[in-house]
Design a protein around this motif. Structure first.
Motif, PDB file in Angstrom:
ATOM      1  N   ILE A  20      52.435  51.351  47.568  1.00 24.70           N
ATOM      2  CA  ILE A  20      51.412  50.398  48.368  1.00 24.70           C
ATOM      3  C   ILE A  20      51.447  49.161  47.408  1.00 24.70           C
ATOM      4  O   ILE A  20      50.911  48.124  47.982  1.00 24.70           O
ATOM      5  N   TYR A  21      51.644  49.018  46.317  1.00 19.27           N
ATOM      6  CA  TYR A  21      51.676  47.825  45.395  1.00 19.27           C
ATOM      7  C   TYR A  21      52.479  46.786  46.009  1.00 19.27           C
ATOM      8  O   TYR A  21      52.517  45.606  45.970  1.00 19.27           O
ATOM      9  N   ARG A  22      53.574  47.190  46.939  1.00 17.71           N
ATOM     10  CA  ARG A  22      54.477  46.026  47.478  1.00 17.71           C
ATOM     11  C   ARG A  22      53.990  45.240  48.435  1.00 17.71           C
ATOM     12  O   ARG A  22      54.121  44.245  48.227  1.00 17.71           O
ATOM     13  N   TRP A  23      52.774  45.555  48.997  1.00  9.26           N
ATOM     14  CA  TRP A  23      52.043  44.854  50.143  1.00  9.26           C
ATOM     15  C   TRP A  23      50.598  44.581  49.595  1.00  9.26           C
ATOM     16  O   TRP A  23      50.060  43.852  50.086  1.00  9.26           O
ATOM     17  N   LEU A  24      49.943  45.349  48.567  1.00 10.98           N
ATOM     18  CA  LEU A  24      48.430  45.402  48.389  1.00 10.98           C
ATOM     19  C   LEU A  24      48.280  43.902  47.867  1.00 10.98           C
ATOM     20  O   LEU A  24      47.292  43.179  48.202  1.00 10.98           O
ATOM     21  N   SER A  25      49.168  43.391  46.869  1.00 15.00           N
ATOM     22  CA  SER A  25      48.705  41.945  46.226  1.00 15.00           C
ATOM     23  C   SER A  25      48.829  40.726  47.291  1.00 15.00           C
ATOM     24  O   SER A  25      47.953  39.986  47.367  1.00 15.00           O
ATOM     25  N   ALA A  71      44.016  40.672  43.869  1.00 18.48           N
ATOM     26  CA  ALA A  71      45.520  40.737  43.942  1.00 18.48           C
ATOM     27  C   ALA A  71      46.219  40.441  42.668  1.00 18.48           C
ATOM     28  O   ALA A  71      47.249  40.700  42.638  1.00 18.48           O
ATOM     29  N   CYS A  72      45.514  39.678  41.733  1.00 19.58           N
ATOM     30  CA  CYS A  72      46.270  39.697  40.436  1.00 19.58           C
ATOM     31  C   CYS A  72      46.195  40.976  39.831  1.00 19.58           C
ATOM     32  O   CYS A  72      47.201  41.335  39.080  1.00 19.58           O
ATOM     33  N   MET A  85      55.330  36.985  42.873  1.00 24.43           N
ATOM     34  CA  MET A  85      53.762  37.475  42.992  1.00 24.43           C
ATOM     35  C   MET A  85      52.686  37.060  42.083  1.00 24.43           C
ATOM     36  O   MET A  85      51.598  36.759  42.535  1.00 24.43           O
ATOM     37  N   LEU A  86      53.174  37.293  40.887  1.00 24.54           N
ATOM     38  CA  LEU A  86      52.098  37.164  39.775  1.00 24.54           C
ATOM     39  C   LEU A  86      51.693  35.742  39.800  1.00 24.54           C
ATOM     40  O   LEU A  86      50.464  35.145  39.822  1.00 24.54           O
ATOM     41  N   GLY A  87      52.644  35.070  39.862  1.00 23.53           N
ATOM     42  CA  GLY A  87      52.330  33.314  39.765  1.00 23.53           C
ATOM     43  C   GLY A  87      51.540  32.714  41.114  1.00 23.53           C
ATOM     44  O   GLY A  87      50.597  32.087  41.146  1.00 23.53           O
ATOM     45  N   THR A  88      52.035  33.583  42.362  1.00 30.59           N
ATOM     46  CA  THR A  88      51.250  33.120  43.485  1.00 30.59           C
ATOM     47  C   THR A  88      49.487  33.799  43.511  1.00 30.59           C
ATOM     48  O   THR A  88      48.913  32.940  43.781  1.00 30.59           O
ATOM     49  N   ALA A  89      49.582  34.824  42.853  1.00 28.87           N
ATOM     50  CA  ALA A  89      48.383  35.394  42.872  1.00 28.87           C
ATOM     51  C   ALA A  89      47.322  34.526  41.851  1.00 28.87           C
ATOM     52  O   ALA A  89      46.298  34.289  42.232  1.00 28.87           O
TER      53      ALA A  89
END
Length: 607
Positions: A20-25, A71-72, A85-89
């Motif tokens: 689920i982590y692929r889509w959760l953030s 999200a982070c 994704m971490l940068g986007t969050a």
């Protein structure tokens, strides 16, 4: 003889199932952004009081912030965290916290941002600074830079730049903290936690459109180079890093003797190729030179930190310290000589320390209940930050035998001896916060490893931290908010007032009173006991004798929430001035009022 068959390579490890982590953030980040228009539509700015922005934000705004935190955290917990994704969050988190005022308010907040926009406008007009108007003109690099940008873009105003500058510059700060934490902490998750901790503890509000905001970018750049590619470690004869330890079969030396041996042991050289080192030295030197004409205090902070690193052998580049000192010294002796000759007390300190302490702490504990609570939190948060940083320094020492980071955070405390004023304590916290946040992240990493399930506690703490940062940073919003019609009124006043006449606000420091006209209109004379006209309205107006007086909705809120004056007090002052028959009201829209001398025949401001 048969040759032995080569051993077959070990099978590659099976890929970790991210589930689920692929889509959760991404989903949480999209929900956070999608709620921002609803947050803007449901925020009632007319209800602002001493509790500030936190009180008037609707559920959508708070949900947006919580989704951004989620999200982070979700991406950080992923078995394979994705850096993009971490940068986007992180960007979404900045937008939903630091950028919340830019989203829900119709114009840039903070009177000082509009004042600096007026500085840029003055420089853009004829390319010259205005002498005798403000001491900040002695450090004009930021104003000249944005005057060039404005002219190159063919723009006449920077209103939207002012509005969105805070979240954008904070995003750049976060990149610097992440890069710095990568050098100090290593790993893949801890640097992101350090960046988020910095964001959650940075209530200082120096990210508005200002030279200080750009100065922090340059400071972080130099510090990242110093603790990254230019970092070194002192080693003893056996190659053991850190302060030399005695060998097992040798007599233990006393601590001062060990320090002396360590100080005399040369540091090792950086491992990068010479061309790369030369490029890094050049970029660092350019940043130090650019800081000298940009801000009064930031160059001294980074030079002090570089000097500490050079002394303890954690930095190979003592020439950069010399370049920084030469840049500041030459600039002060030539360009800023007129200022420092008349302000030697700011260098020597003297009796100013007690006054700075009173202005920095005691005098700020004023206002209604909401204002006092917010200001008490502004005192408690730095204390907790230092406590967390000290714990992190102890953990860092046990792991790396290095106390240099905590010394870097302590260097800005030297500013307390100067007569810079109450805001010097804001600078002390700001300059030390990057290192303290990184050390704090190291402490939290140790706590998370200490007991299973602690990561959930830290996630809840992160949500509470960012909720509190909205409360603390937005605590002065009732008199820091600026509306477009107020900006239009101020510009109309300067456009319709003949050059050379005085335009004075009823209360300085609130409202966009100097967005234009800095180089064409006087702001009045300094009269003892009349730092603001409102201090003693009739007496101060009589002594200063301004040609035009302006007051804003934020002026009313300033007196109501901070000075605890009764509602409508600003209009009562206006009526007292009008009763003297020396001034007439030429424009009024609620608490936005323009008063002109009766003999002036200028058309009414605002049409």
């Amino acid at each position: 003889m048969q040759r032995p068959r080569p051993a077959s390579p070990a099978p590659a490890p099976a890929p970790t199932d991210v589930g689920i982590y692929r889509w959760l953030s991404p989903v949480l980040a999209l929900l956070a952004v999608a709620l921002l228009p609803i947050a803007a539509a449901t925020t009632d700015l007319s209800a602002l009081d001493g509790w500030g922005l936190a009180k008037v934000l609707g559920p959508a705004a708070w949900a947006s912030m919580l989704f951004a935190v989620g999200a982070c955290v979700a991406e950080l917990w992923s078995p394979r965290p994705r850096i993009p994704m971490l940068g986007t969050a992180t960007g979404v988190l900045i937008l939903c916290s630091y950028g919340m005022p830019s989203v829900v308010e119709p114009a840039a907040r903070f009177s000082t941002a509009w004042l600096i926009s007026g500085f840029v406008d003055a420089v853009a007009g004829d390319g010259q600074v205005v002498e005798g108007y403000d001491a900040r003109f002695y450090w004009p690099a930021f104003f000249a830079q944005w005057a060039f940008f404005r002219d190159a873009a063919g723009a006449t105003q920077l209103d939207e730049v002012l509005r969105w500058f805070p979240p954008l510059v904070v995003a750049v700060w976060a990149i610097g903290i992440y890069a710095l934490a990568r050098s100090m902490l290593g790993g893949h998750r801890a640097p992101w936690a350090a960046a988020w901790l910095f964001l959650g503890l940075n209530w200082i509000e120096q990210d508005y459109f200002s030279p200080q905001a750009t100065g922090v970018v340059l400071m972080l750049t130099v510090l990242t180079f110093a603790l990254g590619p230019l970092a070194t470690r002192r080693t003893d004869a056996a190659g053991v890093p850190g302060w030399p330890k005695p060998h097992a079969d040798s007599k233990r030396l006393i601590l001062p003797r060990r320090w002396l041996v360590a100080a005399m042991t040369p540091p090792n050289r950086p491992t990068l190729p010479p061309r790369q080192l030369l490029l890094i030295y050049l970029c660092s030197a350019l940043c130090l030179i650019a800081l000298a004409p940009s801000h009064q205090l930031t160059p001294f902070a980074i030079i002090g930190q570089l000097a500490v690193l050079a002394v303890v052998g954690r930095f190979r580049g003592r020439g950069l310290v010399l370049i920084g000192l030469l840049a500041v010294g030459v600039f002060i002796l030539i360009a800023a000589r007129g200022f420092w000759v008349n302000q030697l007390s700011m260098i020597t300190g003297g009796d100013a320390e007690a006054g700075a302490l009173e202005a920095g702490i005691a005098d700020r504990l004023a206002g209604d209940t909401g204002q006092v609570v917010v200001k008490v939190l502004r005192i408690l948060v730095p204390g907790l930050t230092w406590l967390l940083g000290i714990v992190g320094a102890w953990i860092y020492w046990r792991r790396r035998r290095d106390l240099a980071p905590i010394a870097l955070a302590a260097v800005p405390m030297g500013f307390a001896a100067q007569g810079y004023g109450g805001e010097v304590f804001l600078r002390i916290v700001l300059f030390g916060l990057p290192i303290l946040a990184i050390l704090g992240a190291d402490a939290l990493r140790a706590v998370a490893r200490w007991k299973r399930g602690m990561e959930y506690v830290l996630a809840v703490g992160m949500a509470v931290l960012f909720a509190s940062i909205i409360l603390i940073r937005g605590g002065n919003e009732s008199y820091m908010v600026v509306y477009p019609d107020e900006v239009a009124m101020a510009r109309e006043v300067y456009a319709t007032t003949p050059p050379g006449l005085e335009v004075v606000p009823l209360v300085s420091g609130v409202g966009p009173y100097a967005v234009d006209g800095i180089d064409t209109h006087s702001r009045g004379n300094n009269v003892e006991g009349c730092s603001d006209l409102v201090d003693d309205p009739l007496r101060c107006v009589d002594l200063q004798d301004p040609d035009v007086i302006v007051t804003f909705d934020s002026t009313e809120a300033y007196g109501r929430d901070l000075l605890e004056k009764p509602p409508g007090w600003s209009l009562q002052v206006v009526q007292q001035i009008v009763a003297t028959e020396e001034y007439v009201i030429t424009y009024q829209n609620g608490y936005d009022v323009v008063l002109r001398k009766a003999e002036l025949s200028a058309p009414p401001a605002g049409g």
